[in-house]
Design an enzyme around this catalytic site. Structure first.
Site, PDB file in Angstrom:
ATOM      1  N   LYS A 112       0.833  -1.205   0.000  1.00 23.79           N
ATOM      2  CA  LYS A 112       0.000   0.000   0.000  1.00 23.79           C
ATOM      3  C   LYS A 112       0.868   1.256   0.000  1.00 23.79           C
ATOM      4  CE  LYS A 112      -4.245  -1.805   2.062  1.00 23.79           C
ATOM      5  NZ  LYS A 112      -5.218  -1.673   3.156  1.00 23.79           N
ATOM      6  N   LYS A 195      -4.161 -10.044  -7.015  1.00 23.65           N
ATOM      7  CA  LYS A 195      -5.319 -10.240  -6.150  1.00 23.65           C
ATOM      8  C   LYS A 195      -6.485  -9.363  -6.600  1.00 23.65           C
ATOM      9  CE  LYS A 195      -5.468  -8.044  -2.173  1.00 23.65           C
ATOM     10  NZ  LYS A 195      -5.235  -7.572  -0.797  1.00 23.65           N
ATOM     11  N   LYS A 198     -10.278  -3.905  -4.308  1.00 27.50           N
ATOM     12  CA  LYS A 198     -10.937  -2.641  -4.589  1.00 27.50           C
ATOM     13  C   LYS A 198      -9.950  -1.552  -4.962  1.00 27.50           C
ATOM     14  CE  LYS A 198     -13.026  -3.540  -0.685  1.00 27.50           C
ATOM     15  NZ  LYS A 198     -13.872  -3.633   0.511  1.00 27.50           N
TER      16      LYS A 198
HETATM   17  P1  TYM Z   1     -10.476  -6.009   3.659  1.00 23.46           P
HETATM   18  O1  TYM Z   1     -11.550  -5.039   3.983  1.00 23.46           O
HETATM   19  O2  TYM Z   1      -9.429  -5.613   2.671  1.00 23.46           O
HETATM   20  O3  TYM Z   1     -11.121  -7.358   3.123  1.00 23.46           O
HETATM   21  C1  TYM Z   1     -12.150  -8.039   3.827  1.00 23.46           C
HETATM   22  C2  TYM Z   1     -11.913  -9.536   3.736  1.00 23.46           C
HETATM   23  O4  TYM Z   1     -11.903  -9.962   2.359  1.00 23.46           O
HETATM   24  C3  TYM Z   1     -10.744 -10.750   2.119  1.00 23.46           C
HETATM   25  N1  TYM Z   1     -10.318 -10.547   0.718  1.00 23.46           N
HETATM   26  C4  TYM Z   1     -10.057 -11.535  -0.152  1.00 23.46           C
HETATM   27  N2  TYM Z   1     -10.100 -12.871  -0.038  1.00 23.46           N
HETATM   28  C5  TYM Z   1      -9.792 -13.603  -1.129  1.00 23.46           C
HETATM   29  N3  TYM Z   1      -9.449 -13.070  -2.323  1.00 23.46           N
HETATM   30  C6  TYM Z   1      -9.394 -11.731  -2.494  1.00 23.46           C
HETATM   31  N4  TYM Z   1      -9.084 -11.210  -3.676  1.00 23.46           N
HETATM   32  C7  TYM Z   1      -9.715 -10.895  -1.370  1.00 23.46           C
HETATM   33  N5  TYM Z   1      -9.762  -9.553  -1.198  1.00 23.46           N
HETATM   34  C8  TYM Z   1     -10.139  -9.353   0.102  1.00 23.46           C
HETATM   35  C9  TYM Z   1      -9.729 -10.253   3.122  1.00 23.46           C
HETATM   36  O5  TYM Z   1      -8.736 -11.230   3.370  1.00 23.46           O
HETATM   37  C10 TYM Z   1     -10.572  -9.958   4.333  1.00 23.46           C
HETATM   38  O6  TYM Z   1     -10.755 -11.114   5.116  1.00 23.46           O
HETATM   39  N6  TYM Z   1      -7.404  -5.680   7.611  1.00 23.46           N
HETATM   40  C11 TYM Z   1      -8.668  -6.222   7.129  1.00 23.46           C
HETATM   41  C12 TYM Z   1      -9.872  -5.769   7.943  1.00 23.46           C
HETATM   42  C13 TYM Z   1      -9.756  -6.004   9.408  1.00 23.46           C
HETATM   43  C14 TYM Z   1      -9.862  -7.254  10.085  1.00 23.46           C
HETATM   44  C15 TYM Z   1      -9.744  -6.970  11.460  1.00 23.46           C
HETATM   45  C16 TYM Z   1     -10.056  -8.559   9.650  1.00 23.46           C
HETATM   46  C17 TYM Z   1      -9.577  -5.051  10.369  1.00 23.46           C
HETATM   47  N7  TYM Z   1      -9.573  -5.620  11.612  1.00 23.46           N
HETATM   48  C18 TYM Z   1      -9.792  -7.976  12.421  1.00 23.46           C
HETATM   49  C19 TYM Z   1     -10.105  -9.565  10.611  1.00 23.46           C
HETATM   50  C20 TYM Z   1      -9.979  -9.277  11.979  1.00 23.46           C
HETATM   51  C21 TYM Z   1      -8.890  -5.758   5.704  1.00 23.46           C
HETATM   52  O7  TYM Z   1      -8.413  -4.741   5.291  1.00 23.46           O
HETATM   53  O8  TYM Z   1      -9.775  -6.527   4.997  1.00 23.46           O
END
Ligand code: TYM
Length: 330
Positions: A112, A195, A198
């Site tokens: 990022k 990957k 968004k």
């Molecule tokens: P975020 O908002 O980017 O994504 C949410 C969830 O979607 C999964 N994901 C994917 N899985 C498979 N293939 C993909 N292309 C793909 N893109 C996204 C992510 O692995 C995620 O599970 N840091 C986290 C949010 C967060 C969180 C937490 C998660 C904050 N605190 C505590 C678990 C526990 C994030 O940015 O996810």
């Protein structure tokens, strides 16, 4: 019942297919067997600059989409991270237990940061994983359903729990990641080596896309010059990604799909998968609209969620602050 926690960022007005197949599908399933806490992580979202009005709207959209997917607020605690101030209160303590080098090694930070201009790489982006660890540890979480890209952050959360416990006495549950074996990483339709995300929106199926547009994105997915429909991520990343998505959306195994499409062309596979997705998205989007059309009800769900979350989180912070050596508030 064992406890589950997970979070999702309200990054855009819509979840994408990777979120669903990598994580949200498991959020829904785990409600049957676990005491679940699910959080729209708006604090994490501002680690990359956001417009206030958009952030508000996206946070509501995220909550409505979670409800529309089947997160049941009677069984699960659904809330917005900024409504529970304990997240930042614990995160400070965890930041002070995180090594600078340890945080600098996080690949998501490096990726990022590489995409921002230097002066826009905020300290918040750097300390992001400590806040994520706080999210998880506040709730005595056993299991965290996430996609593959969060594995390293989960590992850090486990290390921080263990570090705190060995320094100050047993306080936190050491959480386990729950990552799907088949759909842990969904790839971009236009660049099936990247990957689906968004922040790189070329080949992303957004859940709030017009269903016809979603089907069209599938039809124009990049494949290869061969003809056979075969799972071979090394040599045929595009077709393999489509097979994984198809399998994830229907429950049919990849080998069953390979057999069913033997002798067919890529066009048939794409047309059918497009139809599967648009049949899924049409009723989903009308449920989302129902939730958005009743803001009072949505507020009520989120208020109750925040109250339930706060009751648990406040107790954890009280204990943790005491163990660290902070004087009890007088
Ligand atoms: P975020 O908002 O980017 O994504 C949410 C969830 O979607 C999964 N994901 C994917 N899985 C498979 N293939 C993909 N292309 C793909 N893109 C996204 C992510 O692995 C995620 O599970 N840091 C986290 C949010 C967060 C969180 C937490 C998660 C904050 N605190 C505590 C678990 C526990 C994030 O940015 O996810």
């Amino acid at each position: 019942r064992p406890r589950v926690f997970s979070g999702i960022q309200p990054t855009s007005g819509s979840f994408q297919l990777g979120n669903y197949l990598g994580a949200l599908r498991n959020w829904i399933a785990l409600q049957d067997t676990h005491d679940a806490f699910y959080c729209v992580v708006d604090l994490h979202s501002i680690t990359i600059p956001k417009e206030p009005e958009e952030l508000r709207e996206n946070t509501r959209n995220a909550a409505a989409q979670l409800l529309a997917l089947g997160i049941d607020p009677e069984r699960s605690t659904l809330f917005v991270q900024s409504h529970v101030p304990e997240h930042t209160r614990l995160s400070w303590v965890l930041e002070c237990l995180t090594g600078y080098g340890e945080a600098a090694r996080m690949t998501q930070f490096k990726d990022k940061a590489a995409r921002q201009e230097d002066e826009h790489v905020s300290v918040g982006l750097f300390t992001y994983p400590a806040l994520m660890a706080a999210d998880i540890l506040l709730y005595g979480t056993d299991l965290v359903p996430v996609g593959e890209d969060q594995r390293q952050h989960l590992e850090l959360s486990r290390n921080l729990a263990q570090r705190f416990n060995s320094r100050f006495g047993r306080t936190f549950v050491v959480p386990e990641a729950h990552i799907p074996t088949d759909t842990a990483r969904i790839f971009d339709l236009q660049d099936p080596t990247a990957k689906m995300s968004k922040s790189l929106p070329s080949g992303v199926v957004e859940f709030m896309d017009d269903p016809k547009r979603a089907a069209k994105k599938i039809r124009s997915a990049v494949t290869d010059n061969e003809r056979d429909i075969r799972y071979d991520p090394e040599n045929k990343p595009g077709v393999s990604n489509l097979l994984v998505i198809y399998s994830g959306m229907t429950g049919r195994s990849v080998s069953e799909l390979e057999a069913a499409y033997e002798g067919s062309g890529y066009g048939d596979l794409k047309k059918d998968l497009g139809a599967v997705l648009s049949d899924f998205l049409t009723p989903f989007q009308s449920r989302v609209r129902q939730y958005l059309d009743d803001p009072a009800e949505l507020d009520k769900v989120l208020r109750r969620g925040a109250e339930r979350a706060r009751a648990v989180a406040a107790e954890t912070v009280r204990t943790a602050y005491d163990r660290v050596g902070f004087l009890p508030p007088v």
